[in-house]
Enzyme design. Structure first.
Site, PDB file in Angstrom:
ATOM      1  N   LYS A  26      10.718  97.636  -7.221  1.00 41.90           N
ATOM      2  CA  LYS A  26      12.169  97.457  -7.095  1.00 41.90           C
ATOM      3  C   LYS A  26      12.787  96.942  -8.405  1.00 41.90           C
ATOM      4  O   LYS A  26      13.785  97.468  -8.908  1.00 41.90           O
ATOM      5  CB  LYS A  26      12.461  96.474  -5.950  1.00 41.90           C
ATOM      6  N   CYS A  79      22.558  93.572  -9.559  1.00 38.05           N
ATOM      7  CA  CYS A  79      21.169  94.047  -9.628  1.00 38.05           C
ATOM      8  C   CYS A  79      20.712  94.295 -11.050  1.00 38.05           C
ATOM      9  O   CYS A  79      19.793  93.663 -11.540  1.00 38.05           O
ATOM     10  CB  CYS A  79      21.047  95.333  -8.832  1.00 38.05           C
TER      11      CYS A  79
END
Ligand code: SAJ
Length: 408
Positions: A203, A257
């Site tokens: 991720k 992110c």
């Protein structure tokens, strides 16, 4: 019928909970914010997203409920925020740990505890396992831990929930496969089952990859500016090569992110992350580059009054209402440091006052400035080009259709 409890009804948790419900899973969405839960129970959405309203209606028809209480069930999906500490750039797991503890307060033996929130690699071993063991639970018997990081992009979330592939990290393959079956209720793409550490790492690697690639485009921009070359023309030509795909430069990188996750790797592997660290520095330097470009234009046109500058766009990217870590906020912070107060600001997606001198009317905003700095490429500005074409425009997103616009 399967029943799940989704914990944390924000940008990721709400659409995910709705997708499960739409697909026939019995869902309760839980959030500790009573105001938010009350809004959802009144059928009022808490943020804007393409297709969300329709999905919400379908999910309501299928009986999704919202509550501030954790529910007794055997599957929990935790989608709470994972903020990072500004100074150390380390993950702050407090919300995840608190959600885990609340689950432990009520859960039954054999519960699946799925963490979707983005966490720094190693966090499950470092924070989550100890928190569970400390409470006297046996992992693998009482609780099955799973990490199923989300991959959806704001602005296209609903589509991506259905069509993006996913990763499920679990200690035991059998549990991973069961969770995969659950996600298959709405996810039509491949679902890979792996171990928890690989799921955590992949991720963060995905977002780091994008950060590095955006940094390349941004570095090229700075090089081209130095010698007055057209970076967009160069990227366009280079991208015609079959193995080249350069991204677009911009005023910086925002969002929760891409500008955050690479720091987790830098923090944990300081001696091994030269490229990753430098990419972060390049992207973080873009608001400074914008500031220099504004200064160039002011000098050229002998403008000295900061209040004649208007920043268009407060969100971290186009057509979303999310301002987290946005390049505009970074730029305002820089201006503040340089005592450059009084700049005007407008964003059609931000209706409540978030910063000084923020306008609610686009027309008033444009009327009162000489320079418009386009920082976000909302459709709104694309549709209103004629209203700014007689201004001095610094177009950081390469969207202006008129020749006179200054570029990054
Ligand atoms: N940006 C550029 N140039 C580009 C593309 C983006 O400057 O060519 C900027 C945007 O303007 C924005 C920032 O980068 O400020 C990030 O935007 P984004 O659209 O690239 O990504 P996010 O942050 O909205 O979502 C990302 C996605 N990750 C990847 O594409 C690898 C999404 O799939 C993840 O789910 C999400 O992070 C997350 O939650 O981790």
């Amino acid at each position: 019928m399967k029943k799940i409890n989704v914990i944390g009804l924000g940008y990721i948790g709400l659409p995910t909970a709705l997708m499960f419900a739409k697909s026939g899973v019995s869902v309760v969405g839980t959030d500790y914010n009573k105001e938010l839960v009350d809004s959802l129970n009144r059928n009022e959405l808490t943020f804007e997203e393409e297709g969300l309203e329709e999905l919400f209606k379908d999910a309501r028809t299928n009986g999704i409920e919202f509550s501030t209480e954790y529910q007794k069930t055997d599957t929990y999906i935790i989608t709470v925020p994972t903020p990072y500490l500004k100074e150390s750039k380390k993950l702050d797991p407090k919300y995840v740990i608190s959600a885990v503890n609340s689950v432990l307060d009520i859960c039954e033996k054999g519960t699946k505890l799925i963490i979707e929130s983005t966490i720094s690699p190693g966090s499950i071993n470092k924070f989550v396992r100890p928190a569970i063991v400390e409470r006297g639970f046996i992992i693998g018997e009482d609780i099955h831990l799973v990490h199923a990081p989300e991959r959806i992009i704001p602005g296209n979330m609903i589509y991506e929930l259905e069509y993006n592939s996913r990763t499920i990290g679990a200690d035991r393959k059998k549990i991973g496969e069961e969770v995969k079956e659950l996600y298959k209720s709405f996810c039509k793409a491949d679902i890979v089952v792996t171990d928890i550490r690989s799921a955590e790492m992949s991720k963060v690697v995905e977002n780091t990859f994008r950060d590095i690639n955006i940094a390349f485009a941004n570095e090229l921009t700075q090089i081209c500016r130095e010698d007055d070359m057209d970076v967009y023309e160069i990227i366009k030509i280079a991208n015609m090569h079959p193995r080249v795909n350069i991204l677009q430069p911009g005023p910086g990188v925002g969002g929760h992110c891409i500008s955050v996750d690479p720091w987790f790797l830098v923090g944990d592997y300081p001696d091994l992350t030269n490229l990753i660290l430098n990419a972060r520095k390049i992207n973080d330097s873009m608001p400074d580059h914008v500031l220099k470009r504004i200064r160039d234009i002011m000098r050229e046109h002998k403008i000295t009054d900061i209040s004649e500058i208007g920043l268009y766009g407060l969100t971290y990217k186009e057509n979303v209402d999310d301002m987290r870590e946005s390049p505009t906020l970074q730029l305002l912070e820089k201006m503040d440091e340089h005592l450059a107060f009084g700049v005007k600001v407008f964003d059609p997606f931000i209706k409540t006052k978030q910063v000084d001198n923020q306008f609610v009317s686009f027309e008033d905003f444009v009327d009162q400035v000489k320079i418009v700095v386009v920082l976000v490429g909302h459709d709104h500005i694309k549709e209103n080009m004629d209203k700014i074409k007689d201004k001095l425009v610094l177009d950081t997103k390469n969207i202006c259709t008129f020749e006179s616009a200054y570029k990054l």
